[in-house]
Design an enzyme around this catalytic site. Structure first.
Site, mmCIF file in Angstrom:
data_model
loop_
_atom_site.group_PDB
_atom_site.id
_atom_site.type_symbol
_atom_site.label_atom_id
_atom_site.label_comp_id
_atom_site.label_asym_id
_atom_site.label_seq_id
_atom_site.Cartn_x
_atom_site.Cartn_y
_atom_site.Cartn_z
ATOM 1 N N HIS A 191 -2.397 -13.186 17.422
ATOM 2 C CA HIS A 191 -1.031 -13.232 16.885
ATOM 3 C C HIS A 191 -0.720 -11.914 16.195
ATOM 4 C CE1 HIS A 191 2.469 -14.589 14.573
ATOM 5 N NE2 HIS A 191 1.858 -14.245 13.471
ATOM 6 N N ASP A 193 19.919 12.702 27.554
ATOM 7 C CA ASP A 193 18.799 11.790 27.719
ATOM 8 C C ASP A 193 17.697 12.264 26.785
ATOM 9 O OD1 ASP A 193 16.645 10.059 28.892
ATOM 10 O OD2 ASP A 193 18.142 9.761 30.464
ATOM 11 N N SER A 220 0.638 5.404 24.629
ATOM 12 C CA SER A 220 2.072 5.215 24.854
ATOM 13 C C SER A 220 2.867 5.638 23.630
ATOM 14 C CB SER A 220 2.333 3.739 25.187
ATOM 15 O OG SER A 220 3.681 3.416 24.988
ATOM 16 N N HIS A 253 -2.142 1.847 6.864
ATOM 17 C CA HIS A 253 -1.045 1.838 5.923
ATOM 18 C C HIS A 253 0.181 2.593 6.439
ATOM 19 C CE1 HIS A 253 0.997 0.430 2.611
ATOM 20 N NE2 HIS A 253 1.626 1.575 2.683
ATOM 21 N N SER A 264 20.926 1.381 7.435
ATOM 22 C CA SER A 264 21.779 2.456 6.939
ATOM 23 C C SER A 264 22.965 2.726 7.842
ATOM 24 C CB SER A 264 20.963 3.737 6.761
ATOM 25 O OG SER A 264 20.068 3.592 5.685
ATOM 26 N N HIS A 293 -5.818 -1.723 0.323
ATOM 27 C CA HIS A 293 -6.269 -2.852 1.126
ATOM 28 C C HIS A 293 -7.738 -3.136 0.870
ATOM 29 C CE1 HIS A 293 -2.610 -2.648 3.635
ATOM 30 N NE2 HIS A 293 -2.717 -1.346 3.454
ATOM 31 N N THR A 343 11.605 3.468 -2.461
ATOM 32 C CA THR A 343 12.116 2.272 -1.791
ATOM 33 C C THR A 343 13.230 1.653 -2.623
ATOM 34 O OG1 THR A 343 9.838 1.944 -1.068
ATOM 35 C CG2 THR A 343 11.402 0.196 -0.585
ATOM 36 N N ARG A 375 -7.184 -16.615 3.450
ATOM 37 C CA ARG A 375 -6.622 -16.372 4.773
ATOM 38 C C ARG A 375 -7.600 -16.746 5.848
ATOM 39 N NH1 ARG A 375 -4.855 -10.157 5.166
ATOM 40 N NH2 ARG A 375 -4.316 -10.732 7.265
#
Lengths: 384, 563
Positions: free
Chosen positions: B83, B112, B175, B259, B274, B309, B334, B456
């Protein structure tokens, strides 16, 4: 369509009943519909709890202020009430102000956090030092220093709880400490600084007890530490907090905090038991005795994966009728159990006697009737 | 047909042939047109959203009640792992690339992307990778079950699907890197004359910065997963302590990627918001320069916070303090962005069509996720909340109510330009409210579960956690259904040509107030080729002026200057 509406009615009934299981809060563990952190049993946990309230209230106030402004604007500055758009689109002053103010708020938040963090890392001058080793999937405790040093045991989830999980934990007789009960809890005295050294045997686990405000990763090949001083007696629960494989949810932590006298009595009792359990690896067992011992070892360690009926399931091999188990060469099964193979973990940490017992048990149980017996000395010899 | 200058001698043939867009399967397999490739990315990402969503439904179905009812714990761990991997690498990231492909050339007045064929390759690489990830469940041993973060040494115990997943992630990384190079070169080189960087639309700015982040960190992930694969098969022991390796080093390398990765997934969302908020406030974005600096600050800071983390791995307290301070610092730029959006709305003249609903919903719910992130940044609190459902709640708030809602806002805003048809406004509103309410029913209780200590990646849990888990599961199913409704009743109709014909400027009042940007200078639907010659822009770089003589291609068919 009738059965569908019956199912819907059942779902609605389940929802209306809330928790259909009659479950209560577990003191020292989670509470039913608990909204906040655990009640603290240590000063560090109390300070973390204070810090969390401080953050929550500050953030909520800021949130209400900012979104109060926004929702006021949404109400008053709508085209549908005829408000015409103004033209402004920048202001250096305003930008500086609303950069500086959050910056200052963040600094104010960091100050108490620093104090608590530094305190939580101070593991020196402990009264008692215990090593907690994470295994797949249980905890091992070794008392290294202080009163009780030398004690050593494994702490495993109660096997009936594991079976209950497989059965869907249905019915109203699921205990309050479901998935938190172990065979041998960690026992420590109250009001003493306990240093917990964490490490692991295989993959990364994590040892945490919310009521104490501690959590520390248990990393194979490395030692880390943390500490707590419980100011309350009682039972406190935690679980493994780092994904460690399929039984990650089934290796709980139970810490029993007792008074100083009770602790001393417990230590003495444990030392006597350890002396009695000291199996002589040279002892020669009869098949009947060793398989009886093996049945207990199997239930405590193997049944979770290989099932009580020995049939395993999915990728887990069946032992009942297994070619390795019934093989005339005992070394084959000894090797698999001792050193592991593929997804099967090694079981070096069990004693020679326990290993010999469980191997003998599997060779003579279910439809396996080899008549073979494995003595503890054979297991000892197989350890390289 | 991306040549700006006419090719001597071939001009007439080229131009005649170009009036017929390629048709049939070749149009899509050989696509080099940024609009087609954008559509491909969006359809691919929605498919992956559904696959990842089904896996989530499996998780929530099992967690509906305590006890194991449907799955064994090993399969459960496979579901949680896949998931995560499918949603991050298959749904959210490609969706933003799809938006980038559609909108960047239009917004900067380019014909393009700079490298049209590499663009095609970037997309089609994703399809086998997505298939490998989705099909890994059927490999022997099942899908990888080590969590989307793939921590060592647990990954060393996984079956062969682990290697397949690593291969797929390598492909997706390639990619992404190629796509990012394309975006950087396009934005830096192909802006129409007069569009300086500080006049460029915010969405392009956010993608420019995101592209640099991608180029910087995708190779780091490649390093981590390559070391994992050599540890598994080629005798190395980077992460295996038995050979002198360090499992925590994996975490450092992974999160150095991980991160910035989460900022990669949110910065383009900020860009979309925005655009939407000023359009529906009928007021220019407040503090454009600040907004650009804030995005840059967030991107730079994102490189120095990774170990938040890892607060419980046992790093020295100085390390914990540094990462705590740096992480708390990111909340400042932020917050500045949230204030600027609010100031854009302030004294505006707002209407609340579906794009604006999702944009305001985004700001509201993303900010909740931001605050829980700030709480998690406090290392002492993180000691209690690490690896609990509080973290799960936090990142779903910022990724679903954040990134996904912004993607929806962008779809509703720009789909008239893409398809030439207006989506059904009532159904859009139904989609919004249904998603918003079910989202909160699903994820708000998880904060409580985390505070109460529920870990978790648990297939079963103590009884006291039952009620909130039941609510989360119900909400989860409702949320998933909302997205099926969205596709069947909002997206498909406009793709099939139903709905009112969309005007060139669906979001502007008669007096011109509303949406701004060069994408609104072309008809709806946008023709296959747009801005084949660079447009002449007004001073604000938001309107195309009448074409000057001399800019008309002398070899073109009459009247064919701009389509």
């Amino acid at each position: 369509m009738n059965s569908l509406s019956i199912k819907f009615a059942g779902l609605a009934a389940a929802l209306a009943a809330g928790a259909a299981h009659a479950v209560n809060d577990l003191p020292g563990g989670p509470g039913v519909r608990q909204l906040n952190l655990h009640e603290a049993a240590t000063r560090i946990a109390a300070e973390i709890s204070w810090l969390h309230w401080f953050m929550l209230i500050t953030c909520t106030v800021i949130f209400i202020l900012v979104f109060g402004v926004m929702f006021y604007s949404i109400w008053k500055h709508r085209k549908s009430v005829g408000h015409k758009a103004a033209n402004f689109h920048e202001s250096a002053t305003v930008e500086v102000v609303w950069t500086l103010i959050p910056f200052l708020i963040v600094i104010l938040m960091a100050l108490p956090a620093t104090k608590v963090l530094v305190a939580s890392k101070d593991t020196g001058n402990a009264d008692l030092t215990i090593k907690a080793t994470g295994y797949q999937w249980k905890w091992g405790y070794d008392y290294l220093n202080g009163e009780g040093s030398g004690l050593s045991f494994l702490s495993t989830l109660d096997s009936s709880h594991r079976a209950l999980s497989n059965a869907g934990a249905a019915g109203s007789d699921v205990p309050n400490d479901y998935l938190l009960k172990v065979d041998n809890p960690l026992v420590v005295p109250v009001d003493k600084k306990v240093r917990i050294i964490t490490t692991a045997n295989d993959v990364i686990h994590a040892w945490g007890v919310p009521a104490f405000g501690v959590k520390q990763d248990a990393i194979p090949g490395f030692v880390r530490d943390t500490w707590f001083r419980s100011e309350k007696t009682g039972d406190f629960y935690g679980q493994c907090y780092e994904l460690c494989g399929k039984e990650h949810a089934y290796m709980p932590i139970h810490v029993k905090v007792v008074s100083a006298q009770e602790y001393t009595a417990w230590v003495a009792d444990q030392q006597k038991k350890m002396a009695a359990k000291q199996d002589d690896p040279a002892k020669v067992w009869t098949l009947e005795d060793i398989t009886a011992r093996g049945a207990k070892v199997y239930a405590a360690n193997c049944a979770a994966c290989h099932q009580e009926n020995g049939k395993g399931g999915g990728p887990i091999k069946a032992l009942d009728g297994s070619p390795i188990v019934v093989d005339a060469d005992k070394a084959k099964e000894i090797d698999v159990v001792l050193n592991g193979r593929g997804a099967m973990p090694p079981w070096k940490q069990l004693s020679d006697t326990d290993l010999a017992a469980v191997i003998s048990f599997t060779k003579n149980h279910w439809s396996n009737k080899t008549g073979q017996i494995v003595q503890p000395s054979e297991v000892l010899a197989a350890r390289k | 047909m991306s040549a700006v200058l006419p090719t001597p001698g071939h001009a007439h043939e080229h131009h005649d042939a170009a009036h017929h867009a390629p048709t049939g399967w070749r149009r899509w397999v050989y696509a080099t047109n940024h609009k087609d490739i954008g559509t491909l990315y969006l359809l691919f990402s929605f498919t992956m959203l559904m696959v990842g969503g089904v896996l989530a439904m499996g998780i929530r179905a099992e967690l509906f009640e305590p006890g194991l009812q449907l799955l064994n714990p090993e399969l459960f761990n496979q579901l949680t792992t896949m998931h995560g991997l499918i949603m991050v690498f298959g749904a959210i990231m490609p969706a933003f690339v799809g938006f980038g492909n559609w909108m960047i050339p239009l917004q900067i007045g380019a014909s393009d992307m700079a490298f049209a064929r590499m663009n095609n390759f970037s997309f089609w690489l994703l399809v086998p990778a997505g298939i490998i990830l989705s099909a890994s469940f059927f490999m022997p041993g099942g899908a990888p079950a080590a969590g989307w973060t793939l921590y060592a040494p647990l990954t060393l115990q996984m079956g062969s699907s682990m290697d397949a997943a690593i291969f797929a992630i390598h492909i997706m990384g390639a990619s992404s890197i190629m796509g990012s190079i394309n975006i950087i070169v396009t934005i830096l080189n192909m802006r129409a004359p007069g569009m300086t960087l500080m006049k460029m639309p915010m969405f392009c700015w956010t993608w420019l910065i995101t592209a640099y982040l991608l180029v910087a960190v995708m190779p780091v992930l490649a390093g981590a997963i390559t070391m994992t694969i050599t540890d598994r098969h080629f005798g190395t022991t980077f992460f295996n302590p038995a050979g002198g390796g360090d499992p925590v080093m994996y975490q450092h390398i992974f999160w150095f990627f991980g991160h910035p990765e989460v900022y990669i997934m949110i910065l383009p969302a900020f860009g979309i918001i925005s655009h939407v908020v000023p359009a529906f406030s009928r007021k220019r974005l407040f503090g454009y320069a600040s907004m650009v600096y804030a995005v840059a600050a967030i991107a730079i800071l994102s490189f120095i916070v990774w170990a938040h983390h890892m607060f419980t791995t046992g790093m020295p307290v100085t390390g914990q303090l540094f990462f705590m301070y740096a992480t708390m610092l990111i909340s400042v730029p932020t917050a500045v962005k949230v204030f600027n959006w609010t100031a854009t709305m302030w004294q505006g003249s707002m209407t609340f069509e579906t794009p604006m609903l999702f944009a305001v919903g985004f700001i509201f719910v993303f900010t909740i996720g931001g605050f829980t992130g700030l709480i998690l940044a406090m290392a002492p609190i993180d000691l209690l909340l690490q690896d609990t459902y509080y973290v799960v709640a936090h990142f779903h708030y910022v990724l679903v109510a954040g990134s996904l809602f912004a993607l929806f806002a962008g779809f509703y805003y720009w789909s008239p330009k893409w398809t030439g048809h207006m989506y059904n406004e009532t159904r859009g509103k139904i989609h919004f409210w249904w998603s918003l309410i079910s989202f909160n029913v699903t994820f708000f209780p998880m904060h409580f579960l985390g505070l109460a200590g529920m870990p978790r990646r648990y297939a079963d849990y103590p009884m006291q956690f039952a009620d909130f888990n039941m609510w989360a599961s119900i909400g989860g199913f409702a949320f998933g259904l909302a997205q099926v409704y969205f596709f069947l009743f909002v997206v498909l109709p406009v793709m099939r040509g139903q709905g009112a014909a969309a005007p060139q400027r669906p979001w502007n009042d008669p007096d011109g107030k509303g949406a701004e940007g060069l994408e609104w200078e072309v008809p709806s639907p946008a023709p296959f080729h747009t801005f084949e010659t660079p447009p002449r822009l007004d001073a604000s770089a938001t309107r195309v002026l009448d074409a000057m003589p001399g800019h008309i291609n002398p070899n073109a068919a009459p009247g064919a200057v701009s389509h």
